[in-house]
Write a protein that holds these residues in place. Structure first.
Motif, mmCIF file in Angstrom:
data_model
loop_
_atom_site.group_PDB
_atom_site.id
_atom_site.type_symbol
_atom_site.label_atom_id
_atom_site.label_comp_id
_atom_site.label_asym_id
_atom_site.label_seq_id
_atom_site.Cartn_x
_atom_site.Cartn_y
_atom_site.Cartn_z
ATOM 1 N N ASP A 156 0.839 -1.194 0.000
ATOM 2 C CA ASP A 156 0.000 0.000 0.000
ATOM 3 C C ASP A 156 0.880 1.252 0.000
ATOM 4 O O ASP A 156 2.028 1.221 0.443
ATOM 5 N N GLN A 157 0.304 2.333 -0.487
ATOM 6 C CA GLN A 157 1.060 3.587 -0.568
ATOM 7 C C GLN A 157 0.166 4.761 -0.201
ATOM 8 O O GLN A 157 -0.968 4.860 -0.672
ATOM 9 N N VAL A 158 0.692 5.614 0.653
ATOM 10 C CA VAL A 158 -0.026 6.829 1.040
ATOM 11 C C VAL A 158 0.836 8.032 0.663
ATOM 12 O O VAL A 158 2.006 8.111 1.055
ATOM 13 N N ASP A 162 2.511 17.064 1.550
ATOM 14 C CA ASP A 162 3.804 17.700 1.285
ATOM 15 C C ASP A 162 4.619 16.931 0.250
ATOM 16 O O ASP A 162 5.791 17.239 0.006
ATOM 17 N N GLY A 163 4.015 15.887 -0.365
ATOM 18 C CA GLY A 163 4.691 15.139 -1.422
ATOM 19 C C GLY A 163 5.396 13.887 -0.964
ATOM 20 O O GLY A 163 5.805 13.054 -1.785
ATOM 21 N N ARG A 164 5.586 13.720 0.353
ATOM 22 C CA ARG A 164 6.240 12.510 0.853
ATOM 23 C C ARG A 164 5.337 11.291 0.668
ATOM 24 O O ARG A 164 4.115 11.412 0.684
ATOM 25 N N ALA A 196 1.542 6.388 12.291
ATOM 26 C CA ALA A 196 0.201 6.974 12.352
ATOM 27 C C ALA A 196 0.222 8.275 11.563
ATOM 28 O O ALA A 196 0.931 9.211 11.926
ATOM 29 N N ILE A 197 -0.510 8.333 10.479
ATOM 30 C CA ILE A 197 -0.506 9.508 9.595
ATOM 31 C C ILE A 197 -1.815 10.274 9.768
ATOM 32 O O ILE A 197 -2.897 9.698 9.588
ATOM 33 N N VAL A 202 -3.118 13.638 4.264
ATOM 34 C CA VAL A 202 -3.122 12.632 3.201
ATOM 35 C C VAL A 202 -3.697 13.220 1.916
ATOM 36 O O VAL A 202 -4.830 13.721 1.901
ATOM 37 N N ALA A 203 -2.894 13.154 0.850
ATOM 38 C CA ALA A 203 -3.347 13.654 -0.455
ATOM 39 C C ALA A 203 -3.963 12.538 -1.285
ATOM 40 O O ALA A 203 -4.920 12.762 -2.039
#
Length: 255
Positions: A156-158, A162-164, A196-197, A202-203
């Protein structure tokens, strides 16, 4: 017309001879395979030879997987791979669903041999990840990881505002945070990160499909084993919690 009839008759004779030879091979190798007093190397060789017989040899090979002799099991697995996934994978899935624990273990191991061709068994293997029999759970995990690797299934990818990018395994979204487990490999160690984001950071989310989720659950189980220090691989567990204010708290625990 007469010539065509003669050619057809020859073809029929050849097919009968070939089928008879195949039946003889099946019978003779099965006799060796099932001989209780037979040496393990002879029985292993007999199992491998059954791979040339084709789909008709699948039932005795599936039965041979129940042997307590590892070499015989390996011979049966090699033969099943030679026969191919079309006949072998459904038979192995049936073993997972209806077999005893002793029968499920070698079947779970064998499915990983087929790589992406065993994709229909992903859900069946996923059901075994939490099995109370630890060897069965580990065998299911290993096969899922191998299948996912061959399929090219990505973690998975989040993507953050800020682009990270955080890559790993999505655990859950609860309240104002998304929980993930990520892994980062270095030359001298492997770091496992529980992150924990904040959802407002989250974009975009790129998550594996529901069908592929057991593969990521298997990876997550492996990551957590590294985290706990039970894995033989060197690891550093890093807990990172990102608070709304943007501050980060990190604590390294060396297993």
């Amino acid at each position: 017309m007469k010539r065509r009839g003669e050619l057809f008759a020859r073809v029929v004779v050849l097919l009968v001879v070939a089928c008879g030879g195949q039946a003889d091979e099946l019978t003779s190798q099965m006799a060796i395979l099932k001989a209780a007093e037979g040496a393990w190397d002879e029985r292993s060789e007999a199992a491998q030879k059954l791979g040339a017989v084709g789909e008709r040899a699948v039932p005795p090979l599936i039965e041979a997987l129940d042997s307590g002799i590892r070499n015989v099991q390996c011979g049966a697995r090699l033969a099943l791979v030679q026969i191919g996934p079309k006949a072998a994978v459904p038979a192995l899935r049936e073993k997972l669903r209806k077999g005893t624990d002793a029968q499920k273990l070698p079947a779970a191991k064998a499915l990983g041999d087929f790589g992406k061709a065993a994709a229909p068994a992903i859900a069946d293997l996923g059901d075994l990840l939490d099995h109370t029999n630890k060897p069965i759970a580990l065998a299911a995990r290993r096969s899922l990881i191998l299948i996912g690797r061959d399929m090219g299934v990505k973690d998975d990818q989040v993507v953050r505002t800020d682009g990270r990018t955080t890559t790993g395994v999505f655990v859950k979204e609860e309240g104002a945070h998304i929980s993930m487990v990520a892994i980062e490999r270095f030359k001298d160690r492997t770091s496992v990160m529980a992150t924990a984001i904040p959802t407002n950071n989250v974009a975009a989310k790129h998550l594996a499909s529901d069908e592929q989720r057991p593969i990521l659950e298997a990876r997550l189980a492996a990551y957590r084993e590294i985290q706990s220090g039970k894995s033989s691989r060197p690891a550093t567990f890093v807990w990172r919690e990102e608070q709304r204010a943007g501050r980060q708290a990190e604590e390294e625990v060396h297993p």
